[in-house]
Structures are given as C-alpha cells and as structure tokens.
Design a protein around this motif. Structure first.
Motif, mmCIF file in Angstrom:
data_model
loop_
_atom_site.group_PDB
_atom_site.id
_atom_site.type_symbol
_atom_site.label_atom_id
_atom_site.label_comp_id
_atom_site.label_asym_id
_atom_site.label_seq_id
_atom_site.Cartn_x
_atom_site.Cartn_y
_atom_site.Cartn_z
ATOM 1 N N ASP A 1 40.587 -29.315 72.943
ATOM 2 C CA ASP A 1 41.191 -30.464 73.626
ATOM 3 C C ASP A 1 40.203 -31.111 74.593
ATOM 4 O O ASP A 1 40.033 -32.334 74.603
ATOM 5 N N CYS A 2 39.551 -30.309 75.416
ATOM 6 C CA CYS A 2 38.580 -30.850 76.375
ATOM 7 C C CYS A 2 37.362 -31.413 75.645
ATOM 8 O O CYS A 2 36.856 -32.479 75.999
ATOM 9 N N CYS B 1 39.430 -26.930 81.748
ATOM 10 C CA CYS B 1 40.852 -27.023 82.083
ATOM 11 C C CYS B 1 41.445 -25.701 82.574
ATOM 12 O O CYS B 1 42.586 -25.668 83.025
ATOM 13 N N LYS C 1 39.560 -18.433 78.846
ATOM 14 C CA LYS C 1 39.986 -19.728 79.363
ATOM 15 C C LYS C 1 38.853 -20.738 79.274
ATOM 16 O O LYS C 1 37.684 -20.389 79.434
ATOM 17 N N CYS C 2 39.219 -21.976 79.053
ATOM 18 C CA CYS C 2 38.271 -23.087 78.992
ATOM 19 C C CYS C 2 37.629 -23.287 80.364
ATOM 20 O O CYS C 2 38.296 -23.186 81.397
ATOM 21 N N GLN D 1 42.574 -23.248 80.984
ATOM 22 C CA GLN D 1 43.715 -22.825 80.188
ATOM 23 C C GLN D 1 43.234 -21.994 79.011
ATOM 24 O O GLN D 1 42.163 -22.253 78.466
ATOM 25 N N GLU E 1 46.988 -15.122 70.264
ATOM 26 C CA GLU E 1 46.742 -16.080 71.344
ATOM 27 C C GLU E 1 45.340 -15.858 71.921
ATOM 28 O O GLU E 1 44.874 -14.728 72.036
ATOM 29 N N PRO E 2 44.666 -16.939 72.302
ATOM 30 C CA PRO E 2 43.324 -16.789 72.891
ATOM 31 C C PRO E 2 43.420 -16.120 74.261
ATOM 32 O O PRO E 2 44.369 -16.328 74.991
ATOM 33 N N ASN F 1 42.784 -21.281 75.408
ATOM 34 C CA ASN F 1 42.820 -22.146 74.233
ATOM 35 C C ASN F 1 41.692 -21.708 73.309
ATOM 36 O O ASN F 1 40.803 -20.962 73.710
ATOM 37 N N TYR F 2 41.718 -22.182 72.084
ATOM 38 C CA TYR F 2 40.673 -21.823 71.129
ATOM 39 C C TYR F 2 39.440 -22.680 71.366
ATOM 40 O O TYR F 2 39.544 -23.886 71.572
ATOM 41 N N CYS G 1 37.379 -25.603 75.212
ATOM 42 C CA CYS G 1 38.450 -25.702 74.217
ATOM 43 C C CYS G 1 38.352 -27.025 73.451
ATOM 44 O O CYS G 1 37.706 -27.975 73.889
#
Length: 73
Positions: A43-44, A11, A7-8, A13, A3-4, A15-16, A41
């Motif tokens: 997603d962002c 966001c 944090k982004c 959170q 798990e990363p 995430n990679y 990340c």
C-alpha cells in the motif's frame, strides 16, 4: 496464508512487503542491487509511485529524460 508479523517502516502496520526501489526506476533505480526486499508494504509502496511519476514528469529530471532518450531511426 498467515498474517504478516513485520510492520511497514512507513505506516507501522503489519502488511505484506513488496520490493521498493531505493531510487525510482525512472531515475535508474531498476537495478536489483538497489531494491529493498523487506520493510515497505504494498500500500505504501504504491502510494509513492504516483509521487515519483509526478516528479519525473514535472521536473528538470523529466525534461532531461526526454532530451536524452533513445531516438527512433
């Protein structure tokens, strides 16, 4: 895959990360010197792609790109 831990920056959170263009690639930011390697990340980063595309199509910048693009012979 673990798990990363980081944090982004958008966001907040875990995430990679993916490479983020400081300047959109369509505005000349495709130079590797202007890439952030960590902090955003996927997603962002993907969410910003749509905003950048809209800006590039619906602005004076988009019109300038059409006018100044290389012409086919």
């Amino acid at each position: 895959m673990s798990e990363p831990e980081e944090k982004c920056i958008y966001c907040d959170q875990p995430n990679y990360f993916t490479d983020e263009h400081i300047f959109p690639a369509g505005l000349g930011g495709d130079d590797s010197r202007y890439l952030l390697k960590a902090g955003v990340c996927g997603d962002c980063n993907n969410g910003f792609s749509g905003i950048e595309s809209t800006f590039q199509r619906r602005s004076v910048v988009g019109l300038a790109r059409v006018i100044h693009q290389a012409k086919k012979s």
